[in-house]
Design an enzyme around this catalytic site. Structure first.
Site, PDB file in Angstrom:
ATOM      1  N   LYS A 128       5.003   6.485   0.847  1.00 30.30           N
ATOM      2  CA  LYS A 128       4.555   6.959  -0.465  1.00 30.30           C
ATOM      3  C   LYS A 128       5.322   8.233  -0.802  1.00 30.30           C
ATOM      4  CE  LYS A 128       1.059   3.986  -1.134  1.00 30.30           C
ATOM      5  NZ  LYS A 128       0.981   3.046  -2.269  1.00 30.30           N
ATOM      6  N   LYS A 151       0.030  -8.967  -6.057  1.00 26.40           N
ATOM      7  CA  LYS A 151      -1.266  -8.834  -5.379  1.00 26.40           C
ATOM      8  C   LYS A 151      -2.247  -9.783  -6.062  1.00 26.40           C
ATOM      9  CE  LYS A 151      -0.659  -3.952  -4.203  1.00 26.40           C
ATOM     10  NZ  LYS A 151      -1.018  -2.569  -4.539  1.00 26.40           N
TER      11      LYS A 151
END
Ligand code: MG
Length: 372
Positions: free
Chosen positions: A166, A266
Site C-alpha cells: 500500500k 472482486k
C-alpha cells in the site's frame, strides 16, 4: 430449487494484525455469513465482506447487514422458484445494485447450494478448474520504511512470490525503492494507492517506472476514469483499477477509454459471481489483464474467491493469502500456503463449511431471517 430457510451467522474473528491503507485501518472483523438451506436439505454458505469502516466503497458492515436482512433476502428468496415478472426483476436488480456486497453474500450462498446439488466444485461451476493457485499478499502502510521492508521480506520468506504494498503520497518513493531493492528478483512487486493521489498531478507517479513495478492499483479516486486514462498513457507501469469498477458498465467504460490495462475483479464489489465472470470474460476478449482481489474474507468468502481465481481469464496473481495472514483462527479449516500456492477445494460447492464450534462460540450469533 426452493429455499426453505435463510440464516445469518455473525462470528467475531481475531485479526492477526491490523491492515492500514491510505483511506483507513482495518482493525477488527466479524464474519457475517449467510446460510441457505434448500428444500432437499442441501446447505450453502456465503459471506458479506463489507468492511466495518466507510473507507472502501461506502458500503459498511452495519448498513450492508441491514440491507441483506431487510431488502436482499426478501427480494431474492423466491428467485429460484418460478419465472419472475417485471416488477420482481426490477426489485431484484435494485436490491443487488444498491449494495453489491450484501447481494453477493446471498447469491454466493445460492451458488454454493447449486454446485453442491450438482456435485461439482464451485470453481468448475464458475468456468474454472479446481487446482493449486499461486497467490499474493498485501502489505499495509507502516510507520517506517524499515517496518514495511521487514514485513515484505517476511512474506517472501513464507513463500509468497508477489507482494502488493500500500502506498500514499507521504509514503511511496522511499518504500518502493527500499522494498524493491530488498526483495529477491523473483518476487513481483505491485503497489496500491486506494485513490490517494491528486488527479491534477499525474507526473507525481512517474517514479514507478524506475522500479520495475508490476502494476499500480487505483492511483486516483473511483470516479476519476479520465485521469486514469491520462496516467495510463503517460507511464509504462500498467495501471490497474479496483474501486473504479463497481459493475460491468464501468468495466466497459474503463476498457474503451483505456483507463487501465489490468482489472482487479472482486465478486463482492461488483455484486456477485455472475457479474464477476462477465467482467472476466470481457477482460479476456479485450486483452485486458485480470485478477481476483481480496476483502479480508474469512475462509468462506476466500473459498469463493479462490474458485473464481481459477477462471481462465485471470492473468495475474490474486490477493488471496493463507488464513494465517489474517485470522487466528479462521472460520473454516485454514487455507495453507504451500510453495507459494493455495489448493482450491476440490469438493462440491465451496468445499468448506464454517466450524461448528466457532458458529456456536462466545460472541457468535445465528439469526433466522426467512423460513418457509
Ligand atoms: Mg485495491
Amino acid at each position: 430449487m426452493r429455499i426453505d430457510r435463510v440464516r445469518i451467522a455473525r462470528v467475531p474473528l481475531r485479526l492477526v494484525a491490523p491492515l492500514r491503507t491510505s483511506q483507513g485501518d482495518h482493525t477488527s472483523r466479524t464474519a457475517v455469513l449467510v446460510e441457505i438451506t434448500a428444500d432437499d436439505g442441501t446447505v450453502g454458505w456465503g459471506e458479506n465482506v463489507a468492511p466495518e469502516g466507510a473507507f472502501y466503497t461506502g458500503e459498511t458492515a452495519a448498513v450492508s447487514l441491514d440491507h441483506l436482512r431487510n431488502v436482499v433476502v426478501p427480494a431474492l428468496v423466491d428467485d429460484a422458484d418460478d419465472e419472475l415478472d417485471d416488477d420482481q426483476l426490477d426489485e431484484r436488480d435494485a436490491a443487488v445494485s444498491a449494495m453489491p456486497m450484501a447481494a453477493h453474500a446471498f447469491t454466493s450462498a445460492l451458488a454454493d447450494v447449486e454446485a453442491r446439488q450438482r456435485g461439482v466444485a464451485l470453481a468448475t461451476a464458475l468456468g474454472g478448474t479446481p487446482r493449486d493457485v499461486r497467490v499474493g499478499v498485501v502489505v499495509g502502510l507502516h510507520d517506517t520504511v524499515d517496518a514495511a521492508v521487514a514485513e515484505c521480506m517476511a512474506r517472501a520468506a513464507q513463500g509468497y512470490t508477489r507482494v502488493k504494498v500500500k502506498i500514499a503520497p507521504w509514503r511511496d518513493i522511499d518504500v518502493v525503492r527500499e522494498v524493491r531493492a530488498a526483495l529477491p528478483a523473483g518476487v513481483e512487486l505491485h503497489v496500491d494507492a486506494n485513490g490517494a493521489y491528486d488527479p491534477a498531478d499525474p507526473g507525481r507517479l512517474a517514479f514507478l517506472d524506475d522500479h520495475g513495478i508490476g502494476l499500480v492499483e487505483q492511483p486516483f479516486a473511483a470516479s476519476e476514469m479520465r485521469a486514469h486514462a491520462v496516467l495510463a498513457a503517460r507511464i509504462a507501469t500498467p495501471v490497474c483499477l479496483d474501486e473504479s469498477i463497481p459493475d460491468f458498465a464501468a468495466a466497459v467504460e474503463a476498457i474503451s477509454t483505456r483507463a487501465c490495462s489490468v482489472m482487479n475483479v472482486k465478486p463482492a464489489r461488483v455484486g456477485g459471481f455472475h457479474a464477476a465472470v462477465a467482467i472476466l470474460s470481457l477482460c479476456s476478449r479485450s486483452g485486458t489483464g485480470a485478477w481476483i482481489g481480496g476483502m479480508l474474507e474469512s475462509g468462506i468468502g476466500r473459498a469463493g474467491c479462490l474458485a473464481l481465481a481459477t477462471h481462465p481469464a485471470c492473468t495475474h496473481t490474486p490477493d488471496l493469502s493463507a488464513s494465517d495472514r489474517y485470522f487466528a483462527p479462521d472460520v473454516t479449516e485454514p487455507f495453507v500456503l504451500a510453495n507459494g500456492s493455495i489448493a482450491v477445494p476440490r469438493g462440491p460447492g465451496l468445499g468448506v463449511v464454517p466450524r461448528r464450534d466457532l458458529l456456536e462460540g462466545d460472541g457468535s450469533s445465528i439469526e433466522t431471517v426467512f423460513e418457509r
